[in-house]
Design an enzyme around this catalytic site. Structure first.
Site, PDB file in Angstrom:
ATOM      1  CB  SER A   1      -0.792   3.490   4.761  1.00  0.00           C
ATOM      2  OG  SER A   1      -0.365   2.171   4.457  1.00  0.00           O
TER       3      SER A   1
ATOM      4  CG  ASP B   1      -1.827   1.179   1.308  1.00  0.00           C
ATOM      5  OD1 ASP B   1      -2.064   1.813   0.260  1.00  0.00           O
ATOM      6  OD2 ASP B   1      -2.308   1.488   2.414  1.00  0.00           O
TER       7      ASP B   1
END
Length: 410
Positions: free
Chosen positions: A111, A108
């Site tokens: 994040s 991801d």
């Protein structure tokens, strides 16, 4: 509690909805610092350009060289193989502790924290039931920290943000053959019942800038650099769009890039706001409708779709002739028989065009076809998720704050 993407992200919510659609389709079948220098070696750019030109102009290729497969990765870089689930989730495996405990983590870029499910999360908590979980008592290199950890993922659902909680721990983390010492991460002990429905994740690996890390925890890639494990401050991502594939879903390359996975030259654009991988996009248009002019955009592996402002989505839905324009869940369906008639969508980044064909931006699950576009309340950013990133190879330079893009070779 800090809400990640509190104005733009539907990570777990969309993963759930899209995974359910894909799961049902598969079921029916059965009855993926210092001086600023050019971050990409000049000779590599020239080599790639010549390769592209030779194909374009049908020039003779040296067959003696073609018979031998060369290693096109940057020297010193290593590959973390990705697993692909329904073209909406991409995982890699990390080994925690000594001896290593292998857990699947969703990559991801939106994040910056690493977290995994904890053995202290009982099976009575639905997301922890029948899952592989990190067991600190089985590791000889574990060190307790126990600081409270909370993270929340934005959602348009009536229940509000998807909140996860647990505590911090420290251990050795094995990542694509690198051994990161003293990595701090979170052990999750509580999560909503619907958080990981039909998903296979045991955790999430954040690849964003350290400035957005909760509790100011140093992200794993920063520790790879600090411990001298990688030669360059670059990682690269290549996503296959071949459906569920536990072996060849793509690659996360640490410490460089692989020129064999893209065509032509990388186009570089500076990060405009170091937190997420955010940059200024020149323009974006579909069928004569321009929905971006010098707008702020974000590359986000971890988001399945392309997120546009609400007012833009209404017009795009009309152009794509979605079947359910008033859907409240943000997932819009298109007629599968009309995919070939839908227009290209063209994004212009650093004066270079990056088109998407309808076959790129429509997800097909059996007889169900899902538009690759959605929105979120209050969002003003253009978020390019895996719909876009499956078509384009991307590189991310944390020190020089640069993003590189080129057409992916599939």
């Amino acid at each position: 509690m800090r809400v990640r993407w509190n104005h733009s992200k539907l990570l777990l919510f969309w993963l759930t909805v899209l995974a359910v659609l894909a799961f049902e389709a598969e079921a029916r079948k059965r009855v993926r610092i210092g001086l600023h220098k050019n971050p990409e070696p000049i000779e590599d750019n020239i080599k790639n350009e010549l390769k592209t030109l030779s194909i374009k102009h049908k020039l003779k290729v040296d067959d003696t060289k073609a018979t031998t497969k060369t290693d096109t990765k940057d020297p010193g870089s290593k590959v973390a193989t990705l697993k692909n689930l329904y073209n909406t989730e991409y995982y890699t495996t990390l080994g925690f502790g000594n001896p290593p405990q292998d857990l699947k983590v969703l990559i991801d870029t939106g994040s910056a924290n690493l977290w995994v499910l904890s053995s202290k999360c009982p099976d009575s908590v639905a997301p922890c039931a029948n899952r592989i979980k990190y067991n600190s008592s089985a590791s000889t290199t574990y060190r307790a920290i126990n600081t409270e950890f909370n993270i929340a993922y934005g959602s348009n659902s009536e229940e509000g943000p998807i909140a996860l909680s647990g505590f911090q721990s420290q251990d050795t983390v094995n990542f694509a053959g690198y051994s990161i010492k003293n990595q701090i991460f979170a052990e999750i002990t509580n999560a909503p019942e619907t958080a990981f429905l039909k998903s296979q994740l045991d955790g999430i690996l954040g690849l964003g800038f350290a400035s957005i890390a909760i509790n100011s925890i140093t992200p794993p890639f920063y520790n790879l650099m600090a411990q001298g494990l990688v030669n360059r401050s670059v990682f690269s991502i290549y996503l296959n769009r071949n459906g569920t594939n536990s072996i060849n879903g793509g690659e996360l390359i640490l410490g460089g890039s692989d020129s064999g996975l893209y065509s032509g030259c990388l186009t570089y654009v500076p990060v405009s706001n170091a937190g997420y991988w955010q940059f200024t996009m020149t323009s974006a248009n579909v069928n004569g409708f321009q929905f971006c002019e010098n707008c702020e955009a974000i590359l986000d592996v971890g988001t399945s779709l392309i997120v546009v402002p609400e007012q833009v989505l209404d017009t795009i839905n009309q152009i794509l002739r979605v079947l359910n324009p008033t859907a409240s869940n943000g997932v819009f369906l298109v007629d599968c028989s009309s995919i070939g008639d839908l227009p290209d969508i063209v994004f212009t980044i650093a004066r270079r065009k990056f088109p998407l064909k309808s076959s790129d931006y429509v997800l097909r699950y059996g007889n169900t076809c899902v538009s690759g576009f959605t929105s979120m309340n209050g969002n003003s950013l253009l978020i390019l998720g895996e719909i876009f990133l499956g078509a384009y190879y991307t590189t991310y330079d944390i020190v020089y704050k640069l993003i590189g893009l080129a057409p992916a070779i599939h």
